[in-house]
Design a protein around this motif. Sequence first.
Motif, PDB file in Angstrom:
ATOM      1  N   ASN A  25       0.829  -1.216   0.000  1.00  0.00           N
ATOM      2  CA  ASN A  25       0.000   0.000   0.000  1.00  0.00           C
ATOM      3  C   ASN A  25       0.861   1.263   0.000  1.00  0.00           C
ATOM      4  OD1 ASN A  25      -2.384  -1.453   0.017  1.00  0.00           O
ATOM      5  ND2 ASN A  25      -2.565  -1.448   2.244  1.00  0.00           N
ATOM      6  N   GLN A  26       1.960   1.206   0.741  1.00  0.00           N
ATOM      7  CA  GLN A  26       2.860   2.369   0.792  1.00  0.00           C
ATOM      8  C   GLN A  26       3.475   2.611  -0.584  1.00  0.00           C
ATOM      9  OE1 GLN A  26       4.173   3.892   3.726  1.00  0.00           O
ATOM     10  NE2 GLN A  26       3.384   2.610   5.361  1.00  0.00           N
ATOM     11  N   LEU A  27       3.846   1.526  -1.260  1.00  0.00           N
ATOM     12  CA  LEU A  27       4.536   1.680  -2.540  1.00  0.00           C
ATOM     13  C   LEU A  27       3.599   2.201  -3.631  1.00  0.00           C
ATOM     14  CD1 LEU A  27       6.807  -1.493  -2.430  1.00  0.00           C
ATOM     15  CD2 LEU A  27       7.581   0.888  -2.456  1.00  0.00           C
ATOM     16  N   ILE A  28       2.325   1.824  -3.558  1.00  0.00           N
ATOM     17  CA  ILE A  28       1.435   2.369  -4.574  1.00  0.00           C
ATOM     18  C   ILE A  28       0.741   3.628  -4.074  1.00  0.00           C
ATOM     19  CG2 ILE A  28       0.989   0.293  -5.964  1.00  0.00           C
ATOM     20  CD1 ILE A  28      -1.486  -0.120  -4.426  1.00  0.00           C
ATOM     21  N   ASN A  29       1.062   3.980  -2.824  1.00  0.00           N
ATOM     22  CA  ASN A  29       0.577   5.238  -2.271  1.00  0.00           C
ATOM     23  C   ASN A  29      -0.940   5.274  -2.154  1.00  0.00           C
ATOM     24  OD1 ASN A  29       1.204   7.556  -1.078  1.00  0.00           O
ATOM     25  ND2 ASN A  29       1.667   8.713  -2.936  1.00  0.00           N
ATOM     26  N   THR A  51       2.301   5.224 -10.935  1.00  0.00           N
ATOM     27  CA  THR A  51       3.036   5.906 -11.989  1.00  0.00           C
ATOM     28  C   THR A  51       3.505   7.260 -11.492  1.00  0.00           C
ATOM     29  OG1 THR A  51       1.589   4.840 -13.589  1.00  0.00           O
ATOM     30  CG2 THR A  51       2.938   6.648 -14.415  1.00  0.00           C
ATOM     31  N   LYS A  52       4.799   7.504 -11.601  1.00  0.00           N
ATOM     32  CA  LYS A  52       5.339   8.812 -11.229  1.00  0.00           C
ATOM     33  C   LYS A  52       6.298   9.256 -12.321  1.00  0.00           C
ATOM     34  CE  LYS A  52       7.403  11.352  -7.497  1.00  0.00           C
ATOM     35  NZ  LYS A  52       8.211  11.284  -6.283  1.00  0.00           N
ATOM     36  N   LYS A  53       5.912  10.303 -12.986  1.00  0.00           N
ATOM     37  CA  LYS A  53       6.695  10.836 -14.100  1.00  0.00           C
ATOM     38  C   LYS A  53       7.060   9.724 -15.093  1.00  0.00           C
ATOM     39  CE  LYS A  53       8.303  14.695 -11.367  1.00  0.00           C
ATOM     40  NZ  LYS A  53       9.367  15.083 -10.458  1.00  0.00           N
ATOM     41  N   ILE A  54       8.374   9.498 -15.272  1.00  0.00           N
ATOM     42  CA  ILE A  54       8.786   8.517 -16.290  1.00  0.00           C
ATOM     43  C   ILE A  54       8.762   7.073 -15.776  1.00  0.00           C
ATOM     44  CG2 ILE A  54      10.172  10.136 -17.630  1.00  0.00           C
ATOM     45  CD1 ILE A  54      12.639   9.098 -16.127  1.00  0.00           C
ATOM     46  N   TYR A  55       8.440   6.914 -14.478  1.00  0.00           N
ATOM     47  CA  TYR A  55       8.493   5.574 -13.876  1.00  0.00           C
ATOM     48  C   TYR A  55       7.113   4.974 -13.660  1.00  0.00           C
ATOM     49  CZ  TYR A  55      13.169   7.217 -12.764  1.00  0.00           C
ATOM     50  OH  TYR A  55      14.432   7.713 -12.846  1.00  0.00           O
ATOM     51  N   GLN A  56       6.928   3.760 -14.137  1.00  0.00           N
ATOM     52  CA  GLN A  56       5.698   3.038 -13.820  1.00  0.00           C
ATOM     53  C   GLN A  56       6.065   1.717 -13.136  1.00  0.00           C
ATOM     54  OE1 GLN A  56       2.610   1.400 -16.809  1.00  0.00           O
ATOM     55  NE2 GLN A  56       1.597   3.083 -15.731  1.00  0.00           N
ATOM     56  N   THR A  57       5.527   1.543 -11.933  1.00  0.00           N
ATOM     57  CA  THR A  57       5.802   0.330 -11.181  1.00  0.00           C
ATOM     58  C   THR A  57       4.513  -0.462 -11.017  1.00  0.00           C
ATOM     59  OG1 THR A  57       5.710   1.822  -9.284  1.00  0.00           O
ATOM     60  CG2 THR A  57       7.862   0.955  -9.865  1.00  0.00           C
ATOM     61  N   ILE A  58       4.593  -1.744 -11.308  1.00  0.00           N
ATOM     62  CA  ILE A  58       3.422  -2.625 -11.241  1.00  0.00           C
ATOM     63  C   ILE A  58       3.701  -3.663 -10.146  1.00  0.00           C
ATOM     64  CG2 ILE A  58       2.019  -4.270 -12.546  1.00  0.00           C
ATOM     65  CD1 ILE A  58       3.293  -2.808 -15.104  1.00  0.00           C
ATOM     66  N   TYR A  59       2.926  -3.600  -9.076  1.00  0.00           N
ATOM     67  CA  TYR A  59       3.207  -4.452  -7.914  1.00  0.00           C
ATOM     68  C   TYR A  59       2.206  -5.583  -7.760  1.00  0.00           C
ATOM     69  CZ  TYR A  59       6.322  -0.727  -6.335  1.00  0.00           C
ATOM     70  OH  TYR A  59       7.328   0.194  -6.249  1.00  0.00           O
ATOM     71  N   PHE A  60       2.707  -6.708  -7.248  1.00  0.00           N
ATOM     72  CA  PHE A  60       1.839  -7.799  -6.820  1.00  0.00           C
ATOM     73  C   PHE A  60       2.046  -8.055  -5.340  1.00  0.00           C
ATOM     74  CE2 PHE A  60       1.705  -8.958 -11.319  1.00  0.00           C
ATOM     75  CZ  PHE A  60       0.387  -9.346 -11.440  1.00  0.00           C
ATOM     76  N   ASP A  61       0.952  -7.988  -4.567  1.00  0.00           N
ATOM     77  CA  ASP A  61       0.996  -8.432  -3.183  1.00  0.00           C
ATOM     78  C   ASP A  61       0.551  -9.891  -3.182  1.00  0.00           C
ATOM     79  OD1 ASP A  61       1.145  -8.508  -0.439  1.00  0.00           O
ATOM     80  OD2 ASP A  61      -0.752  -7.450  -0.101  1.00  0.00           O
TER      81      ASP A  61
END
Length: 274
Positions: A25-29, A51-61
């Motif tokens: 939850n912290q990482l996807i804010n 997604t933040k600017k040029i970075y997109q992070t896709i997380y799996f819990d």
Amino acid sequence: MLYKTYCGTIVIVGKTNVGKSTLFNQLINKKISIISKKRNTTQNYIFGVHTKKIYQTIYFDTPGIDLINKFNLNKLKKIIYESDITIFIVENISWDQNDENTLNTIKNSSIPTLLIINKIDKLKNKMLLLPHINFLKKKFNFLEILPMSGKNKKNIDILIKIIYSLLPDRPHQYLKSYITNCSTNFVVSEFIREQYMIYFNKELPYTITIQINSISINTKKEYIIKALILVKKNRHKSILIGKTGNKIKKCSIMAKKNISCFFQRKVHLFIWIK
Ligand code: GDP
Ligand code: K
Ligand code: MG
């Protein structure tokens, strides 16, 4: 001018209760994954995009490795093998068979693995940390070993920097506003289930089912949610309602707050027990 973009998938693994969902939850804010002291809180693979600017992070819990059956273990392995980064979380300076099993699941994947020593806020004797890091270094070739506290966000900025530095140079897969593929019904029922896990810590049978009967939006764009909690025995119903119905009221208030925060809208929540 064209900018480079970075995008990658990160899977969070470890045994139950080490703080995977809290960190997710912290990482996807945003709070999507539910959190509690109970072992089987996370029962599904939860997907979240940030997604933040040029970075997109896709997380799996993920559910704790100790609760994953054989079928699900194959699914977990598939998710790990298809991801770009693995985050392996352990609690403090402990290491047991379930940590060993987690390590065995990721060991052969050749995917960069970050080891998080979580809940260091609970570690009184900080002198014990360094010998433990040395012990872990011998276990596996972790890319980084990072002590942190998901709860009070200690070192989370460092973790995000490390993740960004490892992301492949790739186009974004989702729109900036996209957060999860979890259905509205799923998110709502999870937020309700979370409160019942927290408030009925000991007495609640693990087997309640939450059924969302309807979700509608009124003219003021507020959410009207009607949910049903199904219990197996009448006895369970009396436990839930209790003498005054106080706990149920608290559950509703907290669930409503989380749902409202998720949708950024006012929510009216009606819960029946059957
Ligand atoms: P999961 O089962 O690995 O997903 O763990 P959860 O995220 O559900 O957390 C399990 C429990 O540990 C919850 O009660 C959390 O509030 C608590 N927790 C999570 N991270 C931390 C942390 O960094 N420090 C402390 N003290 N507690 C934490
Ligand atoms: K948990
Ligand atoms: Mg969890």
